[in-house]
Design a protein around this motif. Structure first.
Motif, PDB file in Angstrom:
ATOM      1  N   ILE A 227     -15.985 -10.878   8.973  1.00 17.91           N
ATOM      2  CA  ILE A 227     -16.641  -9.736   8.292  1.00 17.91           C
ATOM      3  C   ILE A 227     -16.520  -8.384   9.129  1.00 17.91           C
ATOM      4  CG2 ILE A 227     -19.035  -9.142   7.487  1.00 17.91           C
ATOM      5  CD1 ILE A 227     -17.684 -11.651   6.145  1.00 17.91           C
ATOM      6  N   ALA A 228     -16.485  -8.371  10.465  1.00 16.22           N
ATOM      7  CA  ALA A 228     -16.267  -7.204  11.098  1.00 16.22           C
ATOM      8  C   ALA A 228     -15.301  -6.473  10.499  1.00 16.22           C
ATOM      9  CB  ALA A 228     -16.315  -7.424  12.687  1.00 16.22           C
ATOM     10  N   PRO A 229     -14.029  -7.061  10.653  1.00 20.97           N
ATOM     11  CA  PRO A 229     -12.655  -6.240   9.935  1.00 20.97           C
ATOM     12  C   PRO A 229     -12.698  -5.881   8.728  1.00 20.97           C
ATOM     13  CG  PRO A 229     -11.889  -8.528  11.284  1.00 20.97           C
ATOM     14  CD  PRO A 229     -13.448  -8.451  11.070  1.00 20.97           C
ATOM     15  N   ILE A 230     -13.715  -6.279   7.754  1.00 22.22           N
ATOM     16  CA  ILE A 230     -13.820  -6.027   6.552  1.00 22.22           C
ATOM     17  C   ILE A 230     -14.635  -4.656   6.543  1.00 22.22           C
ATOM     18  CG2 ILE A 230     -14.981  -6.565   4.315  1.00 22.22           C
ATOM     19  CD1 ILE A 230     -14.291  -9.451   4.668  1.00 22.22           C
TER      20      ILE A 230
ATOM     21  N   ALA B 277     -17.331 -11.683  -2.010  1.00 20.55           N
ATOM     22  CA  ALA B 277     -17.998 -10.511  -2.668  1.00 20.55           C
ATOM     23  C   ALA B 277     -17.350  -9.303  -2.184  1.00 20.55           C
ATOM     24  CB  ALA B 277     -19.179 -10.875  -2.227  1.00 20.55           C
ATOM     25  N   ALA B 278     -17.162  -9.212  -0.866  1.00 18.87           N
ATOM     26  CA  ALA B 278     -16.609  -7.650  -0.353  1.00 18.87           C
ATOM     27  C   ALA B 278     -15.440  -7.474  -0.948  1.00 18.87           C
ATOM     28  CB  ALA B 278     -16.842  -7.889   1.197  1.00 18.87           C
ATOM     29  N   LYS B 279     -14.481  -8.344  -1.163  1.00 13.73           N
ATOM     30  CA  LYS B 279     -13.287  -7.904  -1.553  1.00 13.73           C
ATOM     31  C   LYS B 279     -13.402  -7.300  -3.037  1.00 13.73           C
ATOM     32  CE  LYS B 279     -10.533 -11.012   1.429  1.00 13.73           C
ATOM     33  NZ  LYS B 279      -9.791 -12.055   1.514  1.00 13.73           N
ATOM     34  N   ILE B 280     -14.330  -8.007  -3.795  1.00 12.99           N
ATOM     35  CA  ILE B 280     -14.300  -7.344  -5.211  1.00 12.99           C
ATOM     36  C   ILE B 280     -14.935  -5.837  -5.103  1.00 12.99           C
ATOM     37  CG2 ILE B 280     -15.844  -7.581  -7.370  1.00 12.99           C
ATOM     38  CD1 ILE B 280     -15.603 -10.632  -7.042  1.00 12.99           C
ATOM     39  N   HIS B 281     -15.988  -5.704  -4.301  1.00  4.42           N
ATOM     40  CA  HIS B 281     -16.411  -4.447  -4.106  1.00  4.42           C
ATOM     41  C   HIS B 281     -15.451  -3.353  -3.510  1.00  4.42           C
ATOM     42  CE1 HIS B 281     -20.561  -5.451  -5.218  1.00  4.42           C
ATOM     43  NE2 HIS B 281     -20.563  -6.426  -4.452  1.00  4.42           N
ATOM     44  N   LEU B 282     -14.471  -3.919  -2.611  1.00  2.00           N
ATOM     45  CA  LEU B 282     -13.338  -3.029  -2.204  1.00  2.00           C
ATOM     46  C   LEU B 282     -12.591  -2.507  -3.237  1.00  2.00           C
ATOM     47  CD1 LEU B 282     -12.416  -4.786   1.148  1.00  2.00           C
ATOM     48  CD2 LEU B 282     -13.294  -2.544   1.122  1.00  2.00           C
ATOM     49  N   GLY B 283     -12.031  -3.630  -4.227  1.00  2.00           N
ATOM     50  CA  GLY B 283     -11.437  -3.126  -5.208  1.00  2.00           C
ATOM     51  C   GLY B 283     -11.994  -2.087  -6.310  1.00  2.00           C
ATOM     52  N   ARG B 284     -13.118  -2.159  -6.156  1.00  2.00           N
ATOM     53  CA  ARG B 284     -13.992  -1.137  -7.089  1.00  2.00           C
ATOM     54  C   ARG B 284     -14.427   0.144  -6.207  1.00  2.00           C
ATOM     55  NH1 ARG B 284     -18.305  -5.037 -10.116  1.00  2.00           N
ATOM     56  NH2 ARG B 284     -17.146  -6.005 -11.566  1.00  2.00           N
ATOM     57  N   GLN B 285     -13.754   0.111  -4.944  1.00  2.00           N
ATOM     58  CA  GLN B 285     -14.149   1.288  -4.196  1.00  2.00           C
ATOM     59  C   GLN B 285     -15.580   1.360  -4.045  1.00  2.00           C
ATOM     60  OE1 GLN B 285     -11.933   4.811  -5.758  1.00  2.00           O
ATOM     61  NE2 GLN B 285     -10.008   3.707  -5.552  1.00  2.00           N
ATOM     62  N   GLU B 286     -16.247   0.356  -3.901  1.00  2.00           N
ATOM     63  CA  GLU B 286     -17.631   0.136  -3.701  1.00  2.00           C
ATOM     64  C   GLU B 286     -17.885   0.271  -2.197  1.00  2.00           C
ATOM     65  OE1 GLU B 286     -18.974  -1.120  -8.168  1.00  2.00           O
ATOM     66  OE2 GLU B 286     -19.002  -2.447  -6.505  1.00  2.00           O
ATOM     67  N   TYR B 287     -17.445   1.077  -1.252  1.00  2.00           N
ATOM     68  CA  TYR B 287     -17.445   0.848  -0.006  1.00  2.00           C
ATOM     69  C   TYR B 287     -18.872   0.867   0.742  1.00  2.00           C
ATOM     70  CZ  TYR B 287     -12.638   2.533  -0.967  1.00  2.00           C
ATOM     71  OH  TYR B 287     -11.311   2.726  -1.538  1.00  2.00           O
TER      72      TYR B 287
ATOM     73  N   MET C 132     -21.430  -0.535  -0.517  1.00  2.00           N
ATOM     74  CA  MET C 132     -21.821  -1.849  -0.787  1.00  2.00           C
ATOM     75  C   MET C 132     -21.146  -2.887   0.229  1.00  2.00           C
ATOM     76  SD  MET C 132     -23.711  -3.909  -2.572  1.00  2.00           S
ATOM     77  CE  MET C 132     -24.264  -3.150  -4.121  1.00  2.00           C
ATOM     78  N   VAL C 133     -19.862  -2.691   0.408  1.00  2.00           N
ATOM     79  CA  VAL C 133     -19.331  -3.398   1.483  1.00  2.00           C
ATOM     80  C   VAL C 133     -20.000  -3.317   2.774  1.00  2.00           C
ATOM     81  CG1 VAL C 133     -16.988  -4.108   2.372  1.00  2.00           C
ATOM     82  CG2 VAL C 133     -17.216  -3.466   0.081  1.00  2.00           C
ATOM     83  N   ILE C 134     -20.153  -2.163   3.250  1.00  2.00           N
ATOM     84  CA  ILE C 134     -20.558  -1.918   4.563  1.00  2.00           C
ATOM     85  C   ILE C 134     -21.917  -2.476   4.701  1.00  2.00           C
ATOM     86  CG2 ILE C 134     -21.443  -0.145   6.341  1.00  2.00           C
ATOM     87  CD1 ILE C 134     -19.043   1.652   4.950  1.00  2.00           C
ATOM     88  N   SER C 135     -22.892  -2.524   3.518  1.00  2.00           N
ATOM     89  CA  SER C 135     -24.192  -2.926   3.541  1.00  2.00           C
ATOM     90  C   SER C 135     -24.208  -4.534   3.520  1.00  2.00           C
ATOM     91  CB  SER C 135     -24.768  -2.455   2.476  1.00  2.00           C
ATOM     92  OG  SER C 135     -26.095  -3.081   2.168  1.00  2.00           O
TER      93      SER C 135
END
Length: 424
Positions: free
Chosen positions: A228-231, A198-208, A210-213
């Motif tokens: 998860i920590a590296p993400i 899920a985080a990789k999808i948000h990264l692709g959308r530049q929704e940083y 959301m990824v951090i949350s």
């Protein structure tokens, strides 16, 4: 259902016609198998029965499963066909035949049988799941996603939620993928694999944010999670929070996480904070892990150039590595030649070399019009005023009036015309 065979669900026949077709196929195969059999005594007497008696049926199915377990799938299929009663749908027998096909790698045949079985038994969870898994193996993701939804209507299984999300992800239907990934996480919030997807999808959308949350929710219970920590570190870096990213990524190094991404992203963070020594060290460590990334070679060259490292001994070798391994990509090639030209221009005063690389950079990327003015300036420094004037005028024809570069070139043209007039 994917269009694979006459048994496929995409046939336009009615359900009754489809069942009749499959039964005829089974009967034909059964007849052919036994007409050509030369060694019937290799099977025990129980394997040759055709009785539908439940006890005998159960024993025969058990023997077929045993044959499949020792990879005698052809014998198992032969036995199972013998159990089919004309005009009846023996779902358990057909399922076992499908499993034999799966073991043989014959997924299309298995899919056709499971389509028929699930059509007759729409509420049978086991059959629906097996059909679902075969569709995924066939990469029939649209039909698999629809089947996954049917499975979830019968039972809320987190693994099926995740796999259904994967199907939508493969089809680049990211909103639908997130629906199922989030559904799965509500049941198993510590599933780092699903959080990562899920985080990789948000990264692709530049929704940083959301990824951090998302990462923080899992890291609250597992602070040093190496997936998860590296993400989170990557999201912090991409969002411009370099110091926080460094803290997260350095902690991963302390824990022994030496993945390529840790060193590459640390290098980028240190570069952005002007810690060039650390940046170069991390980037070169990343190169030791994976030397197949042309962008990394270019990045190391650029970091060394910005750190004012010697061009010939430190910058140039990395640019040449990038060129040697590069598959022609005009954007990247232009950037590499720009860096060559910039170094020859600013640190070497080697005007001919700078001109050669800036011309190459412009040829690869015609939008890089500042190369034209730089080439003109190089000719000016060579006192080749006529050629310099030609390149300056090429620049003005494309540049935006009023900019500082435009005004600089305009003034340079006035100067050159004056010099040329004096030479006459």
């Amino acid at each position: 259902m994917a269009t694979y065979s006459l048994k496929s669900s995409t046939t336009q026949a009615s359900e009754i016609s489809l069942i009749a077709l499959v039964l005829c196929t089974l009967a034909f195969t059964f007849t052919g198998l036994f007409a050509n059999a030369q060694d019937t005594d290799r099977l025990s007497p129980s394997t040759q029965m055709t009785s539908t008696d439940s006890t005998e049926m159960a024993n025969a199915i058990a023997q077929a499963r045993y044959l499949r377990s020792i990879y005698k799938t052809d014998q198992a299929i032969e036995l199972l066909y013998g159990l089919i009663t004309p005009g009846a749908i023996e779902s358990e027998v057909l399922s076992e035949i499908a499993e034999c096909h799966i073991q043989n790698g014959e997924y299309e045949a298995a899919e056709g049988i499971y389509y028929m079985v699930t059509s007759q038994n729409p509420d049978n969870l086991k059959y629906q799941i097996r059909h679902f898994s075969v569709l995924i193996r066939l990469k029939a993701y649209q039909t698999a996603a629809e089947t996954g939804r049917k499975v979830l209507a019968l039972d809320s299984i987190p693994a099926i939620m995740t796999l259904t999300g994967d199907c939508w992800n493969y089809m680049e239907s990211y909103d639908s993928a997130l629906v199922y990934y989030n559904m799965s996480l509500r049941h198993k919030p510590m599933n780092e694999s699903v959080v990562s997807k899920a985080a990789k999808i948000h990264l692709g959308r530049q929704e940083y944010g959301m990824v951090i949350s998302m990462a923080d929710s899992l890291l609250a219970l597992s602070p040093d999670n190496k997936t998860i920590a590296p993400i989170k570190g990557l999201a912090l870096y991409l969002s411009g929070n370099y110091k926080s990213a460094i803290t997260v990524l350095e902690r991963q190094k302390e824990l022994g996480n030496s993945d390529y991404g840790i060193h590459f992203n640390l290098g980028q963070c240190y570069w952005k904070t002007n810690a060039f020594g650390k940046a170069i060290a991390e980037l070169e460590t990343a190169w030791q892990i994976d030397s197949s990334d042309v962008n990394l070679a270019y990045t190391i060259a650029s970091a060394k150039a910005e750190a004012n490292r010697p061009f010939e001994s430190e910058v140039k070798p990395w640019l040449e590595k990038a060129l040697a391994m590069l598959e022609p990509d005009h954007t990247v090639m232009s950037r590499i030649h720009q860096q060559y030209g910039r170094c020859y221009f600013t640190t070497q005063s080697r005007w001919d070399d700078a001109i050669r690389h800036y011309k190459a950079a412009y040829n690869y990327n015609p939008k890089f019009i500042s190369a034209l003015s730089t080439i003109g300036y190089c000719y000016e420094r060579k006192k080749d005023y006529k050629t310099a004037l030609e390149w300056y005028e090429k620049y003005l024809a494309l540049a935006k009036p009023g900019t500082s570069a435009y005004n600089f070139v305009t003034d340079s043209i006035k100067f050159l015309k004056g010099e040329l007039f004096m030479e006459e």
